[in-house]
Design an enzyme around this catalytic site. Structure first.
Site, short mmCIF file in Angstrom:
data_model
loop_
_atom_site.label_atom_id
_atom_site.label_comp_id
_atom_site.label_asym_id
_atom_site.label_seq_id
_atom_site.Cartn_x
_atom_site.Cartn_y
_atom_site.Cartn_z
CG ASP A 124 -2.16 0.92 0.98
OD1 ASP A 124 -2.59 1.06 -0.18
OD2 ASP A 124 -2.66 1.49 1.96
CG ASP A 162 -4.50 -1.82 -3.40
OD1 ASP A 162 -5.52 -1.98 -4.08
OD2 ASP A 162 -4.50 -1.27 -2.29
CG ASP A 309 -12.64 2.29 2.94
OD1 ASP A 309 -12.48 1.07 2.75
OD2 ASP A 309 -13.61 2.92 2.47
#
Length: 335
Positions: A124, A162, A309
């Site tokens: 991330d 991701d 989130d």
């Protein structure tokens, strides 16, 4: 990417119970116990192709609200608790005990366990869900432990949300690209050694890498040809029609590769300018393999609805359960 929490403690406890029993029949006892609890607590539909965690945060919230006299809210929240969502094994500890217990429970019900493997090094780009394995060897060991724990159970693994898209958009520094793609390809190969496991390599979402052709070579270097396909819209809000159209384009670029779509929170689509805990969103298409598209294998709830989130829009830390947000998602959904 927000990293969902999971009911690891409860599942690990089940695994410990099996070890304590110390005989070959112990996993069967665990399976029956978990399957029975699922039916008793959250009314799991027996026809569901995917396993429902009977001790999810949503299921526990229902029991809490019932005790507090919030029966109406508890009933609405069944729209989440009664439906299967992915398990996200923690990267900080050995995933085997919890995964083994969940796999045994899914095997006992004849259903498929859905997991998201999310522990790639430099995860991330240092954002809300920063972290991941400390190095390549640690990642290989973690994936190996997870795969071993699946055994011969039917499982569907969404591999590293991701990770490829962050290579394509440049967020992940260039010096990590080759190692990341190699680790992903190794992970695909390792997971595919399990006879009942399907693997879908994450490919972002239509609003992120808008030209799917840019994903083709990175996905191939990351092992998509050996995987069962790719995954789209994990933890995002793009509508089914937009995501499916994008997936069909990417599938064509990859020679007809199949894909899955995360429809957990896309019922009202995205909110312009807000990707983190946007208000007014809704649950999307319930998990199903009946998609109407030959190369779209399933709509899944990869992101666990109701888990934050990140610390935005009043939310708790990434992956933490947020009951009022969960309730809003359920209230806003069509069913």
């Amino acid at each position: 990417m927000s990293r969902p929490t999971s009911t690891l403690a409860a599942l690990a406890a089940l695994a410990a119970l099996a070890l304590t029993a110390g005989c070959s029949s112990a996993p069967g006892l665990d399976e029956a116990s978990v399957a029975g609890d699922a039916s008793r607590k959250v009314g799991t539909a027996p026809a569901s192709p995917f396993w429902v965690d009977p001790d999810s945060a949503a299921a526990r919230q229902i029991e809490r609200w019932r005790r507090e006299g919030r029966a109406g809210d508890a009933e609405v929240l069944r729209r989440i608790a009664d439906r299967p969502a992915a398990m996200w094994p923690t990267g900080e500890t050995d995933p085997a005990p919890a995964v083994r217990a969940a796999a045994a429970a899914a095997r006992g019900t004849g259903q498929t366990l859905v997991l998201a493997a999310y522990n790639i090094p430099h995860r991330d780009c240092g954002q809300h869900s920063a972290g991941g394995a400390v190095d390549a060897d640690a990642y290989r060991a973690w994936i190996g432990s997870l795969a071993d724990a699946l055994g011969d159970a039917r499982a569907l693994v969404v591999l590293e949300p991701d990770a490829v898209a962050h290579v394509v958009d440049g967020c992940t520094p260039a010096e990590y690209h080759a190692e990341r793609e190699s680790l992903l390809a190794e992970a695909v190969a390792r997971l595919k050694r399990q006879p009942g496991t399907r693997v879908y390599l994450d490919a972002g979402n239509p609003s992120w890498i808008q030209d799917p052709a840019k994903l083709v070579e990175p996905l191939r270097r990351a092992g998509v040809d050996a995987a069962d396909g790719f995954a789209l819209n994990v933890s995002n809000f793009q509508p089914d029609d937009v995501t499916t159209a994008y997936g069909l384009r990417l599938s064509q670029e990859l020679g007809g590769k199949h894909f899955v779509v995360d429809s957990s929170r896309n019922g009202n689509g995205p909110l312009d300018g807000v990707w983190c805990n946007p208000p007014g969103r809704a649950l999307g298409t319930p998990p199903t393999t009946e998609t109407g598209e030959p190369v779209l294998d399933a709509y899944l709830w990869v992101k666990r609805p109701g888990e934050s989130d990140g610390t935005c829009e009043g939310g708790p830390a990434a992956g933490r359960w947020w009951p009022e947000y969960a309730l809003a998602l359920a209230r806003n959904s069509a069913s």
